[in-house]
Design an enzyme around this catalytic site. Structure first.
Site, PDB file in Angstrom:
ATOM      1  N   GLU A 106       0.847  -1.206   0.000  1.00 12.36           N
ATOM      2  CA  GLU A 106       0.000   0.000   0.000  1.00 12.36           C
ATOM      3  C   GLU A 106       0.878   1.249   0.000  1.00 12.36           C
ATOM      4  OE1 GLU A 106      -3.224   0.024  -1.092  1.00 12.36           O
ATOM      5  OE2 GLU A 106      -3.574  -1.414   0.518  1.00 12.36           O
ATOM      6  N   ASP A 147       3.031   2.008  -4.875  1.00 18.06           N
ATOM      7  CA  ASP A 147       3.016   2.078  -6.351  1.00 18.06           C
ATOM      8  C   ASP A 147       3.642   3.364  -6.875  1.00 18.06           C
ATOM      9  OD1 ASP A 147       0.741   3.568  -5.580  1.00 18.06           O
ATOM     10  OD2 ASP A 147      -0.530   2.766  -7.188  1.00 18.06           O
ATOM     11  N   SER A 202     -25.388   5.685 -17.150  1.00 19.22           N
ATOM     12  CA  SER A 202     -25.054   4.692 -16.128  1.00 19.22           C
ATOM     13  C   SER A 202     -26.270   4.417 -15.268  1.00 19.22           C
ATOM     14  CB  SER A 202     -23.916   5.228 -15.247  1.00 19.22           C
ATOM     15  OG  SER A 202     -23.816   4.450 -14.075  1.00 19.22           O
ATOM     16  N   GLY A 262     -16.510   3.991  -4.046  1.00 17.76           N
ATOM     17  CA  GLY A 262     -15.857   4.731  -2.970  1.00 17.76           C
ATOM     18  C   GLY A 262     -15.484   3.863  -1.782  1.00 17.76           C
ATOM     19  N   GLY A 286     -12.952   1.802  -1.755  1.00 18.85           N
ATOM     20  CA  GLY A 286     -11.552   1.411  -1.851  1.00 18.85           C
ATOM     21  C   GLY A 286     -11.359   0.150  -2.684  1.00 18.85           C
ATOM     22  N   SER A 345     -11.890   0.198  -5.967  1.00 12.44           N
ATOM     23  CA  SER A 345     -11.587   0.720  -7.292  1.00 12.44           C
ATOM     24  C   SER A 345     -12.700   0.525  -8.321  1.00 12.44           C
ATOM     25  CB  SER A 345     -10.268   0.150  -7.826  1.00 12.44           C
ATOM     26  OG  SER A 345      -9.734   1.116  -8.707  1.00 12.44           O
ATOM     27  N   SER A 394     -13.552   2.953  -9.859  1.00 17.78           N
ATOM     28  CA  SER A 394     -13.083   3.852 -10.930  1.00 17.78           C
ATOM     29  C   SER A 394     -12.278   3.069 -11.974  1.00 17.78           C
ATOM     30  CB  SER A 394     -12.259   5.001 -10.346  1.00 17.78           C
ATOM     31  OG  SER A 394     -11.191   4.527  -9.562  1.00 17.78           O
ATOM     32  N   ASP A 422      -4.420  -0.130  -9.679  1.00 15.37           N
ATOM     33  CA  ASP A 422      -5.826  -0.500  -9.883  1.00 15.37           C
ATOM     34  C   ASP A 422      -6.067  -1.025 -11.291  1.00 15.37           C
ATOM     35  OD1 ASP A 422      -5.972   0.614  -7.408  1.00 15.37           O
ATOM     36  OD2 ASP A 422      -7.124   2.381  -8.009  1.00 15.37           O
ATOM     37  N   TYR A 459      -3.649  12.131   0.509  1.00 15.78           N
ATOM     38  CA  TYR A 459      -2.902  11.321  -0.454  1.00 15.78           C
ATOM     39  C   TYR A 459      -1.786  12.158  -1.081  1.00 15.78           C
ATOM     40  CZ  TYR A 459      -2.169   8.342  -4.607  1.00 15.78           C
ATOM     41  OH  TYR A 459      -1.629   7.574  -5.591  1.00 15.78           O
TER      42      TYR A 459
HETATM   43  P1  ADP Z   1     -13.280   3.884  -5.827  1.00 15.91           P
HETATM   44  O1  ADP Z   1     -12.477   3.716  -7.060  1.00 15.91           O
HETATM   45  O2  ADP Z   1     -12.524   3.560  -4.581  1.00 15.91           O
HETATM   46  O3  ADP Z   1     -14.583   3.170  -5.853  1.00 15.91           O
HETATM   47  P2  ADP Z   1     -13.213   6.602  -6.699  1.00 15.91           P
HETATM   48  O4  ADP Z   1     -13.538   7.873  -6.002  1.00 15.91           O
HETATM   49  O5  ADP Z   1     -11.862   6.428  -7.247  1.00 15.91           O
HETATM   50  O6  ADP Z   1     -13.604   5.428  -5.690  1.00 15.91           O
HETATM   51  O7  ADP Z   1     -14.221   6.403  -7.900  1.00 15.91           O
HETATM   52  C1  ADP Z   1     -15.607   6.498  -7.656  1.00 15.91           C
HETATM   53  C2  ADP Z   1     -16.258   7.332  -8.738  1.00 15.91           C
HETATM   54  O8  ADP Z   1     -16.287   6.578  -9.963  1.00 15.91           O
HETATM   55  C3  ADP Z   1     -17.711   7.649  -8.460  1.00 15.91           C
HETATM   56  O9  ADP Z   1     -17.835   8.814  -7.680  1.00 15.91           O
HETATM   57  C4  ADP Z   1     -18.273   7.831  -9.853  1.00 15.91           C
HETATM   58  O10 ADP Z   1     -17.974   9.126 -10.336  1.00 15.91           O
HETATM   59  C5  ADP Z   1     -17.486   6.836 -10.647  1.00 15.91           C
HETATM   60  N1  ADP Z   1     -18.201   5.560 -10.789  1.00 15.91           N
HETATM   61  C6  ADP Z   1     -17.895   4.377 -10.232  1.00 15.91           C
HETATM   62  N2  ADP Z   1     -18.724   3.398 -10.661  1.00 15.91           N
HETATM   63  C7  ADP Z   1     -19.601   3.990 -11.509  1.00 15.91           C
HETATM   64  C8  ADP Z   1     -20.687   3.531 -12.315  1.00 15.91           C
HETATM   65  N3  ADP Z   1     -21.069   2.258 -12.343  1.00 15.91           N
HETATM   66  N4  ADP Z   1     -21.334   4.441 -13.084  1.00 15.91           N
HETATM   67  C9  ADP Z   1     -20.948   5.729 -13.073  1.00 15.91           C
HETATM   68  N5  ADP Z   1     -19.927   6.209 -12.377  1.00 15.91           N
HETATM   69  C10 ADP Z   1     -19.259   5.370 -11.591  1.00 15.91           C
HETATM   70 MG    MG Z   2     -10.675   4.777  -7.470  1.00 11.36          MG
END
Ligand code: ADP
Ligand code: MG
Length: 386
Positions: free
Chosen positions: A35, A38, A69, A126, A128, A130, A132, A176, A228
């Protein structure tokens, strides 16, 4: 997962009319260990999990793009020629950032057609895990296929990373996207973030009767991004003072010199990164030589280092880790960048319910919100589903 494929098809039809050309998906990830290493050119050991984001996509005949979405009501529309980090905000920056990043990373997008894209997911957002990278990688493999770009997986890791850093504007390493694109069933991905070399390491969890329990504390901290960036800056400052290009170049033997040279806080940040790299290497070795029952102490030590030296844990994560350890986990740690999010615990299968009941009780006793808990298995990386 087949219901999710049906769902994403149905969602696409409902938003756009007509049937999608295809469905692609990519997983979230759990970082087993490694952790905050990277971005220090170090080692990480994540695995892709059986929670995925699905992308249903159809090509258009013009240069227009529409993205939607299940997470949002709106349909975001833009022309391919208008894509830039300034023109898109919010969740749509993740999928559209990938289209943009493909162009930045050498694909010729001058003549490609636009597309309609619908996303559906069971990766918690959100937490953790990923979500995203799961979006980025699902969209990256989809566009790579339909636009016939023939980029390899490693190039797509770079595309997802660029989208998140330069388009969304969230500074992150390549962990990720690497896990999401390179993951394999019952295996972790050992990644050297300096050479980008990767190796698939068998986990053997099922054979050992072990489960990975994810404990999502539900905690998110506003200062997570600031924290971060601050940690990254400390690592860079530490490396500079010690005369190395990155903390990767240091070993545990260098720490006594580091202690004499650095201020107390920077030293502790450096010590976390240096010892965490060593723990990743030890974990890989133990997985190979003895299997997953041998790695518990390394997970515990990783958590202590993140809590005390790197100071990115929060009381909810500490409670989750301690409770899991006390009620049967052979090892536990916070996972992800910290300041909230999830912990993972390696638990013998027959003790999973006991650990969950204990966590319910401990969180209630402390007045913390009930944590979301579920087991995950190591799954395949991004691919086409239908
Ligand atoms: P994590 O990657 O830890 O879940 P992040 O803050 O990096 O958290 O990413 C979360 C963001 O990614 C959300 O706030 C949203 O903007 C986007 N996101 C994640 N999944 C989706 C989805 N299925 N549809 C639309 N946006 C998404
Ligand atoms: Mg993320």
């Amino acid at each position: 997962m087949s219901e999710l494929i049906d769902d994403v098809h149905a969602g696409f039809e409902q938003r756009f009319g007509g049937k999608a050309d295809g469905v692609w998906s990519a997983p979230g990830r759990v970082n087993l260990i490694g952790e905050h290493t990277d971005y220090n050119d170090g080692f990480v050991l994540p695995f892709a999990i059986n929670r995925r984001t699905f992308a249903a996509l159809s090509l258009r005949t013009d240069r227009h793009v529409r993205v939607a979405s299940s997470f949002a009501e709106e349909v975001v529309e833009i022309d391919l020629d208008e894509l830039s980090p300034e023109t898109v905000q919010g969740w749509a920056a993740y999928p559209l950032g990938v289209a943009w990043a493909l162009g930045q990373d050498g694909a010729d997008l001058a003549a490609v057609p636009g597309f309609d894209l619908f996303l559906d997911s069971n990766v918690p957002v959100g937490a953790g895990l990923s979500s995203s990278a799961a979006i980025e990688c699902a969209v990256a493999v989809a566009l790579n296929d339909v636009w016939r770009l023939e980029l390899d997986r490693r190039a797509l890791v770079g595309v997802g990373h660029r989208a998140e850093n330069d388009f969304v504007g969230a500074p992150t390493g390549i962990l990720d996207q690497s896990a999401s694109l390179l993951g394999r069933t019952d295996s972790a991905i050992f990644l050297d973030c300096r050479s980008f070399d990767t190796e698939v390491i068998a986990l053997g969890l099922d054979a050992a009767g072990l489960e990975v329990l994810v404990i999502d504390t539900g905690v998110t901290h506003e200062h997570a991004n600031g924290g971060y960036a601050e940690r990254r800056a400390s690592c860079e400052a530490g490396a500079k003072t010690l005369g190395v290009g990155s903390l990767r170049e240091l070993t545990v033997d260098d720490l006594s010199r580091a202690r004499e040279t650095l201020d107390g806080e920077t030293f502790r940040r450096v010590r976390h990164v240096v010892t965490e790299n060593a723990r990743v290497l030890d974990t890989v070795r133990l997985l190979r030589e003895q299997g997953p029952t041998a790695i518990g102490d390394l997970l515990d030590a990783s958590h202590r280092s993140l809590r005390d030296d790197f100071e990115v844990s929060v009381p909810e994560l500490d409670l989750a880790v301690e409770t899991a350890q006390n009620y049967g986990a052979i090892g536990a740690r916070m996972t992800g960048g910290g300041f909230g999010g999830s912990a993972i615990a390696l638990v013998p299968g027959h003790l999973v319910s006991q650990v969950q009941v204990a966590l319910d009780g401990a969180f209630a006793e402390h007045g913390y919100a009930h944590p979301d808990m579920f087991t995950v298995v190591a799954d395949d990386g991004a691919h086409r589903d239908a």
